[in-house]
Design an enzyme around this catalytic site. Structure first.
Site, mmCIF file in Angstrom:
data_model
loop_
_atom_site.group_PDB
_atom_site.id
_atom_site.type_symbol
_atom_site.label_atom_id
_atom_site.label_comp_id
_atom_site.label_asym_id
_atom_site.label_seq_id
_atom_site.Cartn_x
_atom_site.Cartn_y
_atom_site.Cartn_z
ATOM 1 N N PHE A 1 0.844 -1.199 0.000
ATOM 2 C CA PHE A 1 0.000 0.000 0.000
ATOM 3 C C PHE A 1 0.876 1.245 0.000
ATOM 4 O O PHE A 1 1.864 1.317 0.735
ATOM 5 C CB PHE A 1 -0.929 -0.006 1.217
ATOM 6 C CG PHE A 1 -1.983 -1.069 1.124
ATOM 7 C CD1 PHE A 1 -3.182 -0.829 0.477
ATOM 8 C CD2 PHE A 1 -1.762 -2.333 1.650
ATOM 9 C CE1 PHE A 1 -4.146 -1.815 0.361
ATOM 10 C CE2 PHE A 1 -2.724 -3.331 1.541
ATOM 11 C CZ PHE A 1 -3.918 -3.071 0.894
ATOM 12 N N GLU A 2 0.494 2.223 -0.812
ATOM 13 C CA GLU A 2 1.377 3.360 -1.054
ATOM 14 C C GLU A 2 1.655 4.199 0.187
ATOM 15 O O GLU A 2 2.660 4.898 0.246
ATOM 16 C CB GLU A 2 0.825 4.249 -2.166
ATOM 17 C CG GLU A 2 -0.487 4.909 -1.844
ATOM 18 C CD GLU A 2 -1.044 5.621 -3.075
ATOM 19 O OE1 GLU A 2 -0.686 6.776 -3.264
ATOM 20 O OE2 GLU A 2 -1.824 5.019 -3.824
#
Lengths: 264, 338
Positions: free
Chosen positions: A54-55
């Site tokens: 996840f960024e």
């Protein structure tokens, strides 16, 4: 013999299609919404070794606290292997650790370039758009540096356009040979486009969008009818199999029981 | 070159002469904002979308009122919406002149109506970036370099509407994007734990909070819990931000409510969606409902204690109970009704 579901929603079809395209043991940059459902479905079916990133910073979690509502949600960190922040996550994309990124947008062109910034005349009316969209977020970065991207877009005539009003996420640019490499990009760009109507890829030569499969109940003609540019059609175009009863059970009972993203 | 906030030279000079002593930096929220937030400031907003947003600090800035602010962040939801909403209602009291950002919205809960209202009516200056380019801008600031090279944004329209520059790399001969450092005048952050000197412990994702802290001229930190300095000193590898980067420490449980604060509380979806609904209605012409919200929850209260007092206990409790637990344990909870 697979037992196919007869009752499923467009969202459930997209999620199933996305999950089936994912190869086991790959690292996937996950966006909010349907991609998250698709990745989780893949982990429960064909890809138990899939590694979500996840960024906002979480690497390799198992989403056992429920579906995150945001890529920065605390739920994305559940049983994660490594947690830092945004710089660390995007450095992973630049370094080549991210195999596939899921991205979306409000508009898409034949080369898989996406707009999630504004509707209106650019650059003249950049400061006064007709409709202002939320902006790139991490999509612009994922489009540049993930090894491949999978695009998820609602299949409507006004969204599939020959020319974007603004290019937020970079696809195959103008389709010319080595366009991405010449621009300085490392990732190979969009591999598939998944919609409620079709699974599409890109022609090796022209880099234009090409129908690979139609979703159940659709035809090449019905897909073309909601697309604002000419689609190429693969020689071996086929009808995509509907979700199985097991896939639907997993989506409804295990992954998204409260229908946060996958409406029935 | 236009440097919004401090130029790299100004930022360096400021830190050189700054009092870096290890001293008690506890302040009230009122004092912290009075001391460190000025008209025209570039504010570096911590958190990410609706995670660990510095809501309490934003509320105090709104109460005190400031003019011509610049907001810099990668992705944010509630804090820019609160500030833009305040400007939409009372532009003479609070105004934002410019935003430098990658994403302004609420992910699952939809787009930002306040961003739409402000841009579609041409009331603010916008500069689009990507999550990585904004994050790298804070990182460049934190590193003390005027720019960083990154491999994003090459060939699209984003680079045409911001201050980045594409050059040919002198070593690899390939194109690369240079993004300028961002040095905010003030960084506003909420963390789980801090000591009285400003050493901060962030749990879960750090987002770009450490980078914002190190890049900014001054930093205001709110923390859910003030912890003994001894606890920091026993395990300093867990310190995310060192004390001398921080200027004000405000202990404020629920300081990022109703956004999620890792390990402390999950979102209060009821409150968040209520406010979001009022901003949607505002864009469609209903000014009064949003004004009533600001009167009740921001202008009508003295501080965050009184704001939290207005949230029904079952909402606070549910937000606490739904954080950091598996689905099986969550199924035994009763969600509050809006």
């Amino acid at each position: 013999m697979t037992d196919y579901a007869t009752d499923y929603s467009p969202g459930e079809m997209i999620v199933t299609a996305g999950a089936r395209q994912l190869e086991n043991n790959k690292v996937i940059f996950a966006g909010t919404g349907l991609p998250m459902v698709g990745i989780t479905l893949a982990q429960l079916t064909n890809g138990p070794g899939i590694i979500p990133v996840f960024e906002a910073g979480a690497v390799g979690p198992t989403l056992d606290r429920g579906l995150p509502l945001s890529v920065g949600d605390s739920r994305t960190t559940s049983r994660a292997n490594f947690i830092q922040g945004l710089n660390s996550a995007f450095e992973l994309t630049q370094r080549g650790f991210i195999d596939i990124g899921f991205i979306g947008g409000a508009e898409i062109d034949p080369y898989g370039n996406l707009n999630s910034t504004m509707i209106g005349n650019f650059p003249e009316n950049y400061m006064k758009p007709v409709v202002r969209l939320p902006g790139s977020g991490g999509a612009g970065d994922m489009s540049c540096s993930c090894t491949y991207t999978i695009l998820i877009v609602q299949h409507e005539l006004r969204r599939f356009v020959e020319k974007l009003q603004y290019c937020t996420s970079i696809g195959h640019m103008d389709g010319s040979k080595d366009a991405r490499k010449k621009a300085g990009l490392q990732g190979k760009g969009p591999k598939w486009v998944i919609t409620t109507k079709a699974l599409m890829g890109f022609d090796d030569e022209t880099k234009r969008m090409k129908i690979l499969a139609t979703m159940p109940g659709e035809t090449v003609e019905s897909v073309q009818a909601v697309t604002g540019f000419d689609l190429m059609v693969d020689a071996d175009v086929y009808e995509f199999a509907p979700p199985s009863k097991e896939e639907i059970r997993l989506i409804r009972d295990v992954i998204d029981p409260t229908q946060i993203f996958c409406k029935r | 070159m236009l440097w919004t906030g401090l130029s790299p030279d100004e930022a360096r000079t400021y830190i050189e002469q700054k009092d870096k002593s290890k001293r008690d930096k506890r302040m009230t929220m009122t004092e912290a904002v009075q001391t460190f937030v000025k008209d025209g400031d570039n504010i570096g907003v911590g958190g990410f979308v609706n995670s660990r947003q510095p809501v309490a600090i934003a509320h105090e800035i709104i109460r005190q009122g400031r003019k011509d602010l610049i907001l810099s962040f990668q992705s944010a939801g509630l804090v820019p919406d609160y500030l833009l909403g305040a400007m939409a209602l009372k532009p003479d009291h609070l105004s934002v002149q410019r935003m430098e950002f990658a994403y302004c919205g609420h992910e699952y809960a939809g787009t930002s109506s306040m961003l739409r209202y402000m841009t579609e009516n041409e009331k603010i200056f916008i500069e689009d970036w990507t999550n990585f380019s904004m994050s790298a801008r804070f990182k460049a600031g934190a590193m003390g370099v005027p720019f960083l090279p990154i491999r994003s944004g090459l060939g699209g329209d984003i680079e045409k509407c911001n201050r980045s520059q594409t050059i040919q790399c002198p070593f690899s001969q390939r194109n690369i994007l240079l993004i300028p450092a961002c040095h905010p005048d003030v960084g506003i952050l909420h963390v789980q734990e801090a000591d009285i000197y400003g050493n901060c412990r962030i749990k879960g994702q750090t987002f770009t909070c450490p980078e914002i802290a190190m890049a900014s001229k001054n930093v205001i930190v709110t923390c859910d819990k003030l912890i003994d300095h001894e606890i920091i000193a026993m395990d300093p590898t867990r310190t995310s931000i060192p004390f001398f980067a921080v200027d004000a420490v405000v202990e404020l449980p629920f300081g990022s409510y109703p956004t999620v604060c890792h390990d402390i509380h999950y979102y209060d979806k009821i409150h968040l969606e209520h406010f979001k609904g009022l901003t949607d209605a505002f864009r469609k012409g209903d000014r009064d409902s949003l004004a009533a919200y600001y009167d009740a929850y921001i202008y009508g209260v003295a501080d965050t204690d009184q704001f939290i007092d207005k949230i029904p206990y079952n909402q606070l409790k549910y937000a606490r109970q739904t954080e950091s637990r598996n689905l099986e344990l969550q199924t035994h909870l009763t969600p509050p009704i809006a």
